[in-house]
Write a protein that holds these residues in place. Structure first.
Motif, PDB file in Angstrom:
ATOM      1  N   GLY A 193       3.973   7.969  -3.981  1.00 25.41           N
ATOM      2  CA  GLY A 193       4.268   8.418  -2.553  1.00 25.41           C
ATOM      3  C   GLY A 193       2.966   8.588  -1.731  1.00 25.41           C
ATOM      4  O   GLY A 193       2.820   8.957  -0.641  1.00 25.41           O
ATOM      5  N   ALA A 194       1.811   8.023  -2.544  1.00 23.69           N
ATOM      6  CA  ALA A 194       0.625   8.257  -1.747  1.00 23.69           C
ATOM      7  C   ALA A 194      -0.213   6.936  -1.764  1.00 23.69           C
ATOM      8  O   ALA A 194       0.067   6.059  -2.613  1.00 23.69           O
ATOM      9  N   VAL A 195      -1.139   6.890  -0.781  1.00 24.59           N
ATOM     10  CA  VAL A 195      -1.866   5.816  -0.858  1.00 24.59           C
ATOM     11  C   VAL A 195      -3.497   6.314  -0.341  1.00 24.59           C
ATOM     12  O   VAL A 195      -3.483   7.264   0.447  1.00 24.59           O
ATOM     13  N   VAL A 196      -4.481   5.513  -0.870  1.00 28.47           N
ATOM     14  CA  VAL A 196      -5.854   5.819  -0.648  1.00 28.47           C
ATOM     15  C   VAL A 196      -6.628   4.721   0.069  1.00 28.47           C
ATOM     16  O   VAL A 196      -6.545   3.625  -0.532  1.00 28.47           O
ATOM     17  N   LEU A 197      -7.468   5.067   1.237  1.00 29.26           N
ATOM     18  CA  LEU A 197      -8.167   4.198   1.638  1.00 29.26           C
ATOM     19  C   LEU A 197      -9.695   4.311   1.181  1.00 29.26           C
ATOM     20  O   LEU A 197     -10.006   5.594   1.019  1.00 29.26           O
ATOM     21  N   LEU A 198     -10.331   3.313   0.873  1.00 31.12           N
ATOM     22  CA  LEU A 198     -11.656   3.653   0.184  1.00 31.12           C
ATOM     23  C   LEU A 198     -12.876   2.902   0.957  1.00 31.12           C
ATOM     24  O   LEU A 198     -12.491   1.850   1.548  1.00 31.12           O
ATOM     25  N   GLY A 199     -14.150   3.117   0.828  1.00 29.55           N
ATOM     26  CA  GLY A 199     -15.130   2.393   1.301  1.00 29.55           C
ATOM     27  C   GLY A 199     -15.230   2.159   2.697  1.00 29.55           C
ATOM     28  O   GLY A 199     -14.911   3.173   3.557  1.00 29.55           O
ATOM     29  N   GLU A 200     -15.395   0.791   3.202  1.00 27.93           N
ATOM     30  CA  GLU A 200     -15.388   0.422   4.703  1.00 27.93           C
ATOM     31  C   GLU A 200     -14.014   0.741   5.218  1.00 27.93           C
ATOM     32  O   GLU A 200     -14.179   1.108   6.465  1.00 27.93           O
TER      33      GLU A 200
ATOM     34  N   GLU B 172      -7.023   9.940   2.309  1.00 26.23           N
ATOM     35  CA  GLU B 172      -5.652  10.002   1.541  1.00 26.23           C
ATOM     36  C   GLU B 172      -4.572  10.228   2.383  1.00 26.23           C
ATOM     37  O   GLU B 172      -4.660  10.918   3.443  1.00 26.23           O
ATOM     38  N   GLY B 173      -3.565   9.552   2.116  1.00 26.00           N
ATOM     39  CA  GLY B 173      -2.346   9.481   3.183  1.00 26.00           C
ATOM     40  C   GLY B 173      -0.934   9.539   2.215  1.00 26.00           C
ATOM     41  O   GLY B 173      -0.778   9.254   0.824  1.00 26.00           O
ATOM     42  N   ARG B 174      -0.159  10.179   2.967  1.00 23.89           N
ATOM     43  CA  ARG B 174       1.213  10.551   2.251  1.00 23.89           C
ATOM     44  C   ARG B 174       2.043   9.281   2.662  1.00 23.89           C
ATOM     45  O   ARG B 174       2.321   8.990   4.073  1.00 23.89           O
ATOM     46  N   ILE B 175       2.757   8.474   2.070  1.00 27.32           N
ATOM     47  CA  ILE B 175       3.779   7.407   2.600  1.00 27.32           C
ATOM     48  C   ILE B 175       5.117   7.924   3.116  1.00 27.32           C
ATOM     49  O   ILE B 175       5.645   8.775   2.744  1.00 27.32           O
ATOM     50  N   VAL B 176       5.048   7.673   4.467  1.00 31.78           N
ATOM     51  CA  VAL B 176       6.367   7.965   5.124  1.00 31.78           C
ATOM     52  C   VAL B 176       7.386   7.179   4.986  1.00 31.78           C
ATOM     53  O   VAL B 176       8.607   7.427   4.793  1.00 31.78           O
TER      54      VAL B 176
ATOM     55  N   ASP C 183      -0.318  -4.249   0.858  1.00 33.48           N
ATOM     56  CA  ASP C 183      -0.791  -4.631  -0.440  1.00 33.48           C
ATOM     57  C   ASP C 183      -1.188  -6.097  -0.685  1.00 33.48           C
ATOM     58  O   ASP C 183      -1.548  -6.475  -1.488  1.00 33.48           O
ATOM     59  N   GLY C 184      -1.076  -6.765   0.514  1.00 36.15           N
ATOM     60  CA  GLY C 184      -1.458  -8.161   0.387  1.00 36.15           C
ATOM     61  C   GLY C 184      -0.216  -9.093  -0.266  1.00 36.15           C
ATOM     62  O   GLY C 184      -0.402 -10.195  -0.051  1.00 36.15           O
ATOM     63  N   SER C 185       0.868  -8.390  -0.610  1.00 36.49           N
ATOM     64  CA  SER C 185       1.951  -9.255  -1.001  1.00 36.49           C
ATOM     65  C   SER C 185       2.952  -9.260  -0.204  1.00 36.49           C
ATOM     66  O   SER C 185       4.178  -9.542  -0.497  1.00 36.49           O
TER      67      SER C 185
ATOM     68  N   GLY D 143      -3.250  -1.200  -6.495  1.00 34.55           N
ATOM     69  CA  GLY D 143      -3.576   0.023  -7.252  1.00 34.55           C
ATOM     70  C   GLY D 143      -3.857   1.272  -6.393  1.00 34.55           C
ATOM     71  O   GLY D 143      -4.088   2.567  -6.967  1.00 34.55           O
ATOM     72  N   GLN D 144      -4.195   1.040  -5.220  1.00 30.93           N
ATOM     73  CA  GLN D 144      -4.508   2.387  -4.235  1.00 30.93           C
ATOM     74  C   GLN D 144      -3.175   2.889  -3.765  1.00 30.93           C
ATOM     75  O   GLN D 144      -3.229   3.936  -3.000  1.00 30.93           O
ATOM     76  N   ILE D 145      -1.909   2.160  -4.102  1.00 32.69           N
ATOM     77  CA  ILE D 145      -0.597   2.825  -3.577  1.00 32.69           C
ATOM     78  C   ILE D 145      -0.032   3.355  -4.948  1.00 32.69           C
ATOM     79  O   ILE D 145      -0.023   2.568  -6.057  1.00 32.69           O
ATOM     80  N   ASP D 146       0.005   4.555  -4.971  1.00 31.57           N
ATOM     81  CA  ASP D 146       0.567   5.200  -6.291  1.00 31.57           C
ATOM     82  C   ASP D 146       1.604   6.233  -6.040  1.00 31.57           C
ATOM     83  O   ASP D 146       1.371   7.284  -5.465  1.00 31.57           O
TER      84      ASP D 146
END
Length: 263
Positions: free
Chosen positions: A14-21, A61-65, A42-44, A9-12
């Motif tokens: 063209g964007a990806v978000v890192l959270l917490g640790e 926040e990142g932009r997927i390249v 994404d673990g899969s 769910g943190q990949i949406d």
């Protein structure tokens, strides 16, 4: 380049978000800045190369390249069932086993398990084991984080044997008699897979006993449940070494070291 396993769910788009640790590690420990890149998984098996566009407290926040499927997984799905060893040996099995390609770890209790199992402490230990698996998967550039199951009874483990294409019980008596792992792996590599999903990987379960090994009754129970008893050579291995030796042998036979991959 830093790699992080995140919730899908943190990949949406063209964007990806890192959270917490993960976000704190990239921003504070690695001192990353806007414009630098990281890899999110994404673990899969899906990997995204992302460029940092914004850094906030506990959020990057990142932009997927670009995106690609991971190529780091073994041709065979190999899980390790490990009888609880003393001290922090299971942590070693999980860390090094993850690096060697194991897909999951199933701790269990057997007749000669020395550890005094305390169910009250299990949640905390399980959290630590899973964290070790995640960190080792990131370090080894894995496409998935190996699962770490809750501690099971011997009876419960036996009931799971039917879910695998082959179950291999590491039994020192077989090693003394010369009945080794190699012939079983060669046979497994050549077996027909009629009716199997071509997209699914062949599955193996490697079962390792505690410091004192398995007793004969357990070996016979495992065979009755569908396992094959195999030796890992004529030397006696420590319990935390056995799974790693088996994983290396399986990796070689499946083509992990450069030969044609057996699927």
């Amino acid at each position: 380049m830093q790699r992080y396993f995140i919730d899908p769910g943190q990949i949406d788009g063209g964007a990806v978000v890192l959270l917490g640790e993960d976000a704190r590690h990239l921003a504070a420990v690695m001192r990353a800045r806007a414009g630098e890149k990281f890899i999110a998984c994404d673990g899969s098996g899906r990997e995204c190369l992302a460029e940092i566009v914004n850094i906030e407290s506990g959020r990057v926040e990142g932009r997927i390249v670009s995106e690609r499927a991971s190529e780091a997984e073994m041709a065979w799905r190999v899980e390790v069932a490990q009888s609880l060893p003393k001290g922090d040996k299971l942590e070693t099995v999980i860390q090094k086993g993850t690096e060697a390609g194991a897909s999951a770890f199933l701790p269990f209790l057997s007749q000669r398990t020395v550890v005094q199992y305390d169910a009250r402490k299990e949640a905390k230990r399980l959290e630590r084991w899973r964290k070790i698996a995640k960190e080792a998967a990131e370090q080894a550039h894995r496409g998935i984080v190996p699962e770490v199951g809750e501690v099971a009874s011997w009876k419960a483990l036996l009931a799971r044997f039917g879910g695998y294409d082959r179950v291999l019980l590491c039994y020192e008596e077989e090693g003394r008699s010369g009945a080794g792992l190699r012939p079983e792996l060669e046979t497994f590599a050549r077996r027909p897979r009629e009716g199997a999903d071509p997209a699914s990987r062949p599955s193996l379960l490697v079962v390792v006993g505690p410091e004192g090994g398995f007793d004969e009754a357990e070996a016979r129970q495992a065979e009755a449940a569908g396992a094959v008893c195999v030796g890992l050579g004529r030397r006696i291995l420590r319990t935390e070494t056995a799974a790693l030796v088996a994983l290396a042998a399986i990796g070689y036979e499946s083509g992990e070291m450069g030969e044609a991959r057996h699927v």
